[in-house]
Design a protein around this motif. Structure first.
Motif, PDB file in Angstrom:
ATOM      1  N   THR A  16     -21.085   7.014  53.605  1.00 23.43           N
ATOM      2  CA  THR A  16     -22.508   6.726  53.296  1.00 23.43           C
ATOM      3  C   THR A  16     -23.727   7.801  54.086  1.00 23.43           C
ATOM      4  O   THR A  16     -24.425   8.239  52.522  1.00 23.43           O
ATOM      5  N   CYS A  19     -23.076   9.995  50.314  1.00 18.00           N
ATOM      6  CA  CYS A  19     -23.844   9.250  49.523  1.00 18.00           C
ATOM      7  C   CYS A  19     -25.424   9.220  49.512  1.00 18.00           C
ATOM      8  O   CYS A  19     -26.128   9.830  48.768  1.00 18.00           O
ATOM      9  N   ASN A  20     -25.916   9.712  50.419  1.00 18.28           N
ATOM     10  CA  ASN A  20     -27.561   9.673  51.423  1.00 18.28           C
ATOM     11  C   ASN A  20     -27.796  11.298  51.017  1.00 18.28           C
ATOM     12  O   ASN A  20     -28.820  11.450  50.202  1.00 18.28           O
ATOM     13  N   PHE A  39     -26.945   4.818  45.565  1.00 18.49           N
ATOM     14  CA  PHE A  39     -26.922   3.638  46.319  1.00 18.49           C
ATOM     15  C   PHE A  39     -26.426   2.200  46.250  1.00 18.49           C
ATOM     16  O   PHE A  39     -25.346   1.313  47.019  1.00 18.49           O
ATOM     17  N   ILE A  42     -22.207   2.432  47.984  1.00 12.07           N
ATOM     18  CA  ILE A  42     -22.476   2.500  49.077  1.00 12.07           C
ATOM     19  C   ILE A  42     -21.628   1.009  50.012  1.00 12.07           C
ATOM     20  O   ILE A  42     -22.912   0.495  49.469  1.00 12.07           O
ATOM     21  N   LYS A  45     -24.586   0.684  53.650  1.00 14.46           N
ATOM     22  CA  LYS A  45     -26.464   0.920  53.969  1.00 14.46           C
ATOM     23  C   LYS A  45     -27.123   1.029  54.961  1.00 14.46           C
ATOM     24  O   LYS A  45     -27.018  -0.086  56.029  1.00 14.46           O
ATOM     25  N   SER A  49     -30.384   5.488  53.292  1.00 18.14           N
ATOM     26  CA  SER A  49     -29.945   4.711  52.302  1.00 18.14           C
ATOM     27  C   SER A  49     -30.890   3.933  51.655  1.00 18.14           C
ATOM     28  O   SER A  49     -31.225   4.425  49.947  1.00 18.14           O
TER      29      SER A  49
END
Length: 203
Positions: A16, A19-20, A39, A42, A45, A49
Motif C-alpha cells: 500500500t 503504491c501510494n 491503484f 493495491i 487501499k 490511495s
C-alpha cells in the motif's frame, strides 16, 4: 519508473505505502492511466490511495471519473472512510473540470462530510465560496465566508477571495472594511512564482 519496475520484480506491486507513492509520482507526471493501473493493483487501499487517485483525476480534468471513484469508495465495503482531504480533492476536481456550476452537488458533498463528523478545512470553505461566487449564491456564500474569516482571517489570499465574494454580491461596505483591515495589518497577497520561472530568471 525504474523503481516501479524493481518493485514489480520483487513482488511489491500491491504494497500500500509504496503504491501510494507511485500513485503520487505518476499523477504529478500527468500519467493518469499509469496512476489508475497502480491503484487497481493495491489490495488494501487506504484513504490515501483513494484520495490520491481522485486528486489525480481531478487535477488532469477528469471530473466525472473523480466523482465516480468517490462514489465507489463508499461501495467497496472495506471500511475506508473519506477525510477532509478527500472531500477537498472532490471539490477541486469539480472546479478543474468545469463542474463548479453544479452548486447543489458541491453543497451535498459538504453535508455528506459533516455527516461523517469531519470538520471542513479552510481549503474546503474556500472551494465552496468559489462555487458561490460563480453562482451568485449570497446566503451560502456568507456561511462559507464567515467560517473562512474565523479560520484564516489573517491570510492575504483568503482576504482577497472574501473581498471578491462581497464585491460579487455588491456588499461594498464589507469590501472596504476587508481592504482597510488588510492595509492596517500590512497584509498583501504574494505574487505567484515557480521553480521553473525562478530558474529561468536566475540562470
Amino acid at each position: 519508473m525504474q523503481i516501479h519496475c524493481v518493485a514489480t520484480r520483487f513482488g511489491f506491486v500491491s504494497e500500500t505505502q509504496l503504491c501510494n507513492a507511485l500513485l503520487d509520482m505518476y499523477a504529478k507526471c500527468g500519467k493518469v492511466s499509469d496512476c489508475r493501473s497502480v491503484f487497481d493493483k493495491i489490495w488494501n487501499k487506504d484513504v490515501v490511495s483513494w484520495t490520491s487517485m481522485i486528486d489525480a483525476y481531478g487535477k488532469h480534468g477528469y471530473g466525472y471519473e473523480a466523482l465516480e471513484l468517490f462514489e465507489n469508495m463508499g461501495k467497496e465495503g472495506n471500511a475506508v472512510l473519506p477525510n477532509s482531504v478527500t472531500f477537498l480533492a472532490v471539490l477541486s476536481a469539480c472546479g478543474h473540470s468545469g463542474l463548479a456550476g453544479q452548486i447543489e452537488d458541491a453543497w451535498s458533498l459538504y453535508y455528506e462530510m459533516v455527516g461523517y463528523g469531519i470538520q471542513p478545512t479552510s481549503g474546503i470553505w474556500a472551494s465552496l465560496l468559489n462555487v458561490c461566487i460563480l453562482n451568485q449564491d449570497a446566503s451560502r456564500g456568507e456561511l462559507a465566508a464567515k467560517n473562512l474569516l474565523v479560520l484564516e482571517g489573517n491570510n492575504p489570499a483568503i482576504c482577497v477571495l472574501l473581498s471578491n465574494f462581497y464585491a460579487s454580491i455588491k456588499r461594498w461596505e464589507t469590501v472596504g472594511s476587508l481592504r482597510s483591515n488588510m492595509a492596517d495589518e500590512g497584509l498583501s497577497k504574494e505574487a505567484g512564482s515557480s521553480r521553473v520561472s525562478n530558474h529561468l530568471f536566475t540562470s
